[in-house]
Design a protein around this motif. Structure first.
Motif, PDB file in Angstrom:
ATOM      1  N   UNK A 234      13.137  24.822 -29.780  1.00  0.00           N
ATOM      2  CA  UNK A 234      13.120  23.687 -30.699  1.00  0.00           C
ATOM      3  C   UNK A 234      14.498  23.070 -30.728  1.00  0.00           C
ATOM      4  N   UNK A 235      14.561  21.757 -30.549  1.00  0.00           N
ATOM      5  CA  UNK A 235      15.825  21.030 -30.571  1.00  0.00           C
ATOM      6  C   UNK A 235      16.177  20.629 -31.998  1.00  0.00           C
ATOM      7  N   UNK A 236      17.438  20.296 -32.208  1.00  0.00           N
ATOM      8  CA  UNK A 236      17.907  19.961 -33.558  1.00  0.00           C
ATOM      9  C   UNK A 236      17.177  18.768 -34.146  1.00  0.00           C
ATOM     10  N   UNK A 237      16.675  17.869 -33.294  1.00  0.00           N
ATOM     11  CA  UNK A 237      15.955  16.694 -33.797  1.00  0.00           C
ATOM     12  C   UNK A 237      14.471  16.958 -34.015  1.00  0.00           C
ATOM     13  N   UNK A 238      14.050  18.214 -33.829  1.00  0.00           N
ATOM     14  CA  UNK A 238      12.655  18.566 -34.048  1.00  0.00           C
ATOM     15  C   UNK A 238      11.787  18.529 -32.813  1.00  0.00           C
ATOM     16  N   UNK A 239      12.267  17.960 -31.725  1.00  0.00           N
ATOM     17  CA  UNK A 239      11.495  17.953 -30.479  1.00  0.00           C
ATOM     18  C   UNK A 239      11.448  19.362 -29.885  1.00  0.00           C
ATOM     19  N   UNK A 240      10.532  19.559 -28.938  1.00  0.00           N
ATOM     20  CA  UNK A 240      10.424  20.844 -28.265  1.00  0.00           C
ATOM     21  C   UNK A 240      10.997  20.726 -26.855  1.00  0.00           C
ATOM     22  N   UNK A 241      11.482  21.870 -26.336  1.00  0.00           N
ATOM     23  CA  UNK A 241      12.029  21.921 -24.982  1.00  0.00           C
ATOM     24  C   UNK A 241      11.390  23.078 -24.243  1.00  0.00           C
ATOM     25  N   UNK A 242      11.034  22.823 -23.004  1.00  0.00           N
ATOM     26  CA  UNK A 242      10.473  23.842 -22.127  1.00  0.00           C
ATOM     27  C   UNK A 242      11.284  23.857 -20.842  1.00  0.00           C
ATOM     28  N   UNK A 243      11.808  25.021 -20.481  1.00  0.00           N
ATOM     29  CA  UNK A 243      12.665  25.140 -19.298  1.00  0.00           C
ATOM     30  C   UNK A 243      12.191  26.307 -18.447  1.00  0.00           C
ATOM     31  N   UNK A 244      12.026  26.053 -17.159  1.00  0.00           N
ATOM     32  CA  UNK A 244      11.703  27.110 -16.197  1.00  0.00           C
ATOM     33  C   UNK A 244      12.729  27.053 -15.069  1.00  0.00           C
ATOM     34  N   UNK A 245      13.425  28.161 -14.864  1.00  0.00           N
ATOM     35  CA  UNK A 245      14.348  28.291 -13.733  1.00  0.00           C
ATOM     36  C   UNK A 245      13.833  29.456 -12.899  1.00  0.00           C
ATOM     37  N   UNK A 246      13.397  29.168 -11.691  1.00  0.00           N
ATOM     38  CA  UNK A 246      12.792  30.215 -10.873  1.00  0.00           C
ATOM     39  C   UNK A 246      13.720  30.599  -9.728  1.00  0.00           C
ATOM     40  N   UNK A 247      13.880  31.900  -9.556  1.00  0.00           N
ATOM     41  CA  UNK A 247      14.648  32.401  -8.427  1.00  0.00           C
ATOM     42  C   UNK A 247      13.793  32.429  -7.186  1.00  0.00           C
ATOM     43  N   UNK A 248      14.395  32.816  -6.067  1.00  0.00           N
ATOM     44  CA  UNK A 248      13.624  32.933  -4.838  1.00  0.00           C
ATOM     45  C   UNK A 248      14.156  32.063  -3.740  1.00  0.00           C
ATOM     46  N   UNK A 249      13.235  31.535  -2.952  1.00  0.00           N
ATOM     47  CA  UNK A 249      13.611  30.834  -1.725  1.00  0.00           C
ATOM     48  C   UNK A 249      13.766  29.344  -1.893  1.00  0.00           C
ATOM     49  N   UNK A 250      13.711  28.851  -3.126  1.00  0.00           N
ATOM     50  CA  UNK A 250      13.968  27.438  -3.337  1.00  0.00           C
ATOM     51  C   UNK A 250      12.711  26.635  -3.573  1.00  0.00           C
ATOM     52  N   UNK A 251      12.900  25.340  -3.697  1.00  0.00           N
ATOM     53  CA  UNK A 251      11.789  24.438  -3.973  1.00  0.00           C
ATOM     54  C   UNK A 251      12.008  23.157  -3.201  1.00  0.00           C
ATOM     55  N   UNK A 252      10.984  22.637  -2.531  1.00  0.00           N
ATOM     56  CA  UNK A 252      11.150  21.367  -1.814  1.00  0.00           C
ATOM     57  C   UNK A 252      11.432  20.196  -2.752  1.00  0.00           C
ATOM     58  N   UNK A 253      11.120  20.360  -4.037  1.00  0.00           N
ATOM     59  CA  UNK A 253      11.333  19.285  -5.000  1.00  0.00           C
ATOM     60  C   UNK A 253      12.691  19.360  -5.686  1.00  0.00           C
ATOM     61  N   UNK A 254      13.385  20.484  -5.598  1.00  0.00           N
ATOM     62  CA  UNK A 254      14.691  20.618  -6.238  1.00  0.00           C
ATOM     63  C   UNK A 254      14.580  20.825  -7.734  1.00  0.00           C
ATOM     64  N   UNK A 255      14.267  19.761  -8.464  1.00  0.00           N
ATOM     65  CA  UNK A 255      14.107  19.872  -9.913  1.00  0.00           C
ATOM     66  C   UNK A 255      13.293  18.688 -10.435  1.00  0.00           C
ATOM     67  N   UNK A 256      12.782  18.867 -11.642  1.00  0.00           N
ATOM     68  CA  UNK A 256      12.072  17.806 -12.354  1.00  0.00           C
ATOM     69  C   UNK A 256      12.492  17.857 -13.815  1.00  0.00           C
ATOM     70  N   UNK A 257      12.938  16.729 -14.343  1.00  0.00           N
ATOM     71  CA  UNK A 257      13.200  16.576 -15.765  1.00  0.00           C
ATOM     72  C   UNK A 257      12.257  15.507 -16.305  1.00  0.00           C
ATOM     73  N   UNK A 258      11.559  15.829 -17.393  1.00  0.00           N
ATOM     74  CA  UNK A 258      10.690  14.841 -18.035  1.00  0.00           C
ATOM     75  C   UNK A 258      11.021  14.799 -19.522  1.00  0.00           C
TER      76      UNK A 258
END
Length: 359
Positions: A234-258
């Motif tokens: 939960x963020x200070x402004x009341x919004x929610x945050x979801x974060x996934x950081x996965x280990x391993x061999x990488x991702x063709x997409x790199x990252x996504x922020x929405x």
């Protein structure tokens, strides 16, 4: 002119700090240090640096050094920082500041008592793309924030295999893990945009009892090192945050922020495979339409599209500006200690299975 001495000048510093400083008029690299004389001499010669040392304290005490840069392994940060503080020199440390929150908090207190300028190198905080998105959000471009989602690859850490040069990192006591390094950097960039977290629930799985050292036929213990970092907060402004950081061999997409707001949605993605969010430029869209970063957000003569040098340089530009204006650089050791406390809260949540308040 700020005269800089870099401790741990081979490896990461050789490919990031030294090129970054070479492009900035406010700085002059006057000294480098490594534990190996031949290595120190090689780096000094390659970058035209007049002084080379094998001892951090000797570098810090030299009158031709104003700022000590700490770019050794995390477990060695405290000793080099204390050498700089004892010499009365400004200090900039790589992230993480220490091996854990307790050490980071102690170093912050010692730096404050020494009366010098101190900063930590969380490159994403200085990214022009991060700052632009933060300003868009603050200006209400997508309305009031409702949810923030970040998915990012944390390789080469956290996977079933590790390069030989990083085999030491599978021991969490060294302070260099998927949680501290990758999640630490990614979260710093995200929270620069959204503001702080006030409560977190986390899972930090440890999937690999042993980790293969690539190309050697051998392996190292890996049971104590995180393989994934999953956060719901939960963020200070009341919004929610979801974060996934996965280990391993990488991702063709790199990252996504929405970022989902009451009046629109902003997405940011990696422009190239394998890009980390704190190192690179972003492809930013609002409700599907491109939102390129205005030119005035670029404060250094480097392009983030070319790698981490640009955001490292932007951190140095912030340091020089802070000194000229007689204020603390950002983020300083106190901010770094607070970030360590956030990671400690994630670990407590994972260990107990309960939500944790964030200080």
């Amino acid at each position: 002119m700020i005269k800089v001495g870099i401790v741990g000048a081979s490896g990461w510093a050789d490919s990031s700090h030294l090129p970054a400083l070479a492009g900035l008029d406010d700085f002059e690299v006057t000294a480098v240090a490594t534990t190996n004389r031949a290595g120190a001499d090689r780096v000094a010669a390659a970058h035209g640096v007049p002084l080379a040392f094998t001892d951090a304290a000797e570098l810090a005490e030299h009158p031709e050094v104003d700022l000590v840069v700490v770019s050794v392994r995390a477990a060695g940060h405290a000793a080099v920082i204390r050498a700089a503080l004892a010499a009365g020199k400004h200090v900039l440390s790589e992230w993480p500041l220490g091996v854990d929150a307790a050490e980071a908090e102690q170093l912050a207190r010692e730096a404050a008592a020494a009366g010098v300028a101190h900063a930590v190198n969380l490159q994403g905080v200085h990214s022009p793309d991060v700052r632009y998105v933060a300003d868009l959000l603050a200006a209400g471009r997508i309305g009031r924030l409702q949810a923030a989602v970040l998915v990012a690859a944390g390789d080469p850490l956290g996977g079933p295999r590790i390069p030989p040069e990083l085999a030491w990192s599978t021991d969490p006591a060294g302070g260099t893990t998927l949680l501290t390094i990758m999640a630490g950097h990614f979260l710093a960039a995200l929270l620069r945009i959204t503001g702080p977290l006030t409560e977190v629930t986390a899972r930090v799985p440890h999937a690999h009892e042993r980790v293969e050292v690539t190309g050697t036929g051998g392996s190292v213990p890996g049971g104590g090192a995180p393989s994934q970092v999953l956060l719901l907060g939960t963020l200070a402004n009341g919004a929610v945050a979801s974060v996934t950081v996965h280990g391993g061999s990488g991702s063709p997409d790199g990252f996504l922020l929405r970022l989902v707001g009451t009046d629109g949605t902003l997405t940011a993605t990696a422009p190239r495979p394998g890009s980390y969010p704190h190192w690179t430029d972003w492809e930013i869209r609002i409700d599907g339409e491109p939102a390129p970063v205005p030119a005035h957000y670029r404060t250094v003569p480097f392009d983030p599209a070319d790698g981490p040098v640009a955001n490292v340089a932007a951190g140095y530009r912030e340091f020089a500006t802070a000194l000229a204006r007689h204020r603390a650089p950002a983020p300083d050791f106190h901010a770094a200690a607070a970030h360590h406390r956030l990671l400690a809260a994630l670990e407590r949540s994972a260990a107990t299975g309960t939500p944790q308040r964030v200080d």
